[in-house]
Scaffold this active site. Structure first.
Site: not given
Ligand SMILES: *Cc1c(COP(=O)(O)O)cnc(C)c1O
Length: 404
Positions: A121, A198, A201, A224, A362
């Site tokens: 992302h 990260d 997701q 999320k 993104c």
């Molecule tokens: C949504 C997402 C982000 C960013 O998250 P925010 O809540 O917008 O800060 C970063 N990495 C991944 C894989 C995402 O799906």
């Protein structure tokens, strides 16, 4: 038995109409919907004990502080961190990544190397590019293959004693690929590099155990995982969080301030300058409680069933191509109709009350890799149903007819 109909009753928004049609919400990878248990927590906070935390002697402030700190402990327990002070409240995944990237500004030297993956992302790319600009460190990229998976033999070639930091997502938001983070973490540690995962997701689908993973940093967003927007978490190993300098200065993060010198507060407060999203932090804990009541194993199994159903049905449509792995991934289907722009498909679906995401999600480098402007992405959650997938498939057929 997974009782999706009773789960759906927890989500008030799922009974609304969009453009005269029942809402079909398939944009869960962008943000999930909110159950009434979390909404009630938010209402209760503002109705009963809204106050600033950690400073007041009065009752409301103490109640708010207790609930906020209880929520930190829930997050700690959920991700199995060793200490609650290893959980830093952030405004979301993006904030958590920037906090770590900023901290490494004072650690990295010119010529040091950091490794990212091709599946990231933008929020797990740009902060690191900025870090490289500040420090003279070099950014390397683990490439991907056409199936949407990382090429691990190439990762091996990038690793060296110069590697200081590796950062990859657990699940790709654009394709749903589940990366083999256990292996990626182990290999990073073998050359002495730190690693950030990260989990934005993956956290709605897979319960991560940060101690078992032995990960150095792990970030996620509440919105999320059925929580509110504007709040998230950073897990950092205590030793790393002690080493990193604070990200922002302000109230709450200090031990003592004079004009000569300021000393910083203990963890976690060192990284929590200013008044945080108190209500959001408390609601994040309620969201985690809610998801655990349903159970992550049950969620993953049901979502997998939905994914297989959606994949099979969509592939029956001639000229429809799915990007990324077809199996063993998170419940994300990223697709295109031959010769048709994803935006046009998304607009027709919206007229039918079906919410999907279109565009680069993104993750522009992934789209560049496939040489496409973007995809239509249907991301499924545990409160979706097979009949909603049927509606999506009918909608895509209709879009194909109208647009070709
Ligand atoms: C949504 C997402 C982000 C960013 O998250 P925010 O809540 O917008 O800060 C970063 N990495 C991944 C894989 C995402 O799906």
């Amino acid at each position: 038995m997974f009782d999706v109909e009773s789960i759906r009753k927890d989500f008030p928004i799922l009974s609304r109409k969009v453009n005269g049609k029942p809402l079909v919400y398939f944009d869960n990878a962008a943000t999930s919907q909110t159950p009434k248990q979390v909404i009630d927590t938010i209402v209760e906070y503002y109705s009963k004990y809204n106050a600033n935390i950690h400073r007041g002697v009065h009752t409301l402030s103490q109640e708010a502080t207790d609930k906020y700190e209880q929520s930190r402990k829930k997050i700690q327990a959920h991700f199995n961190a060793k200490f609650s002070h290893e959980i830093i409240f952030t405004s979301g995944t993006t904030h958590g990544i920037n906090l770590v990237a900023n901290g490494f500004s004072s650690i990295l030297k010119k010529g040091d190397e950091i490794i990212v993956s091709a599946l990231e992302h933008h929020s797990n790319i740009v902060p690191w590019q900025m870090l490289c600009e500040r420090t003279g460190a070099i950014l390397k990229v683990i490439p991907m293959d056409l199936e949407g998976e990382l090429i691990l033999s190439e990762y091996d070639k990038l690793l060296s004693p110069n590697t200081k930091l590796v950062f990859v997502n657990h699940v790709s938001n654009a394709l749903g690929t589940i990366n083999p983070i256990e292996t990626i973490i182990e290999k990073a540690h073998a050359v002495g590099a730190a690693i950030l995962i990260d989990g934005a997701q993956s956290s709605p689908h897979i319960k991560a155990d940060v101690q078992a993973l032995d990960v150095d940093f792990y970030v996620a967003s509440a919105h999320k995982m059925c929580g509110p927007t504007g709040v998230g978490m950073l897990y950092g190993k205590e030793s790393w969080l002690k080493k990193l300098p604070p990200y922002q200065g302000g109230g709450e993060m200090i031990a003592e301030v004079t004009f000569e010198k300021t000393t910083y507060a203990e963890l976690p407060h060192k990284f929590e300058a200013g008044t945080p999203n108190i209500c959001g932090g408390i609601a994040f804990g309620a969201a985690i409680d809610y998801m655990n009541t349903i159970g992550f194993e049950a969620i993953a199994a049901y979502e997998h069933e939905l994914l297989e159903y959606a994949t099979a049905k969509l592939l029956e449509i001639e000229g429809l191509k799915i990007y990324g792995p077809l199996k063993d991934k998170a419940s994300v289907v990223s697709f295109n109709l031959e010769g048709i722009h994803p935006y046009d498909v998304g607009s027709i679906l919206d007229k039918l009350g079906i919410a999907v995401r279109t565009g680069h999600h993104c993750a522009q480098p992934i789209m560049d890799f496939y040489k496409i402007p973007g995809t239509v992405r249907a991301s499924l959650a545990f409160y979706n149903t097979k009949s909603e997938i049927d509606a999506l498939v009918e909608g895509v057929k209709k879009a194909k007819m109208m647009l070709s």
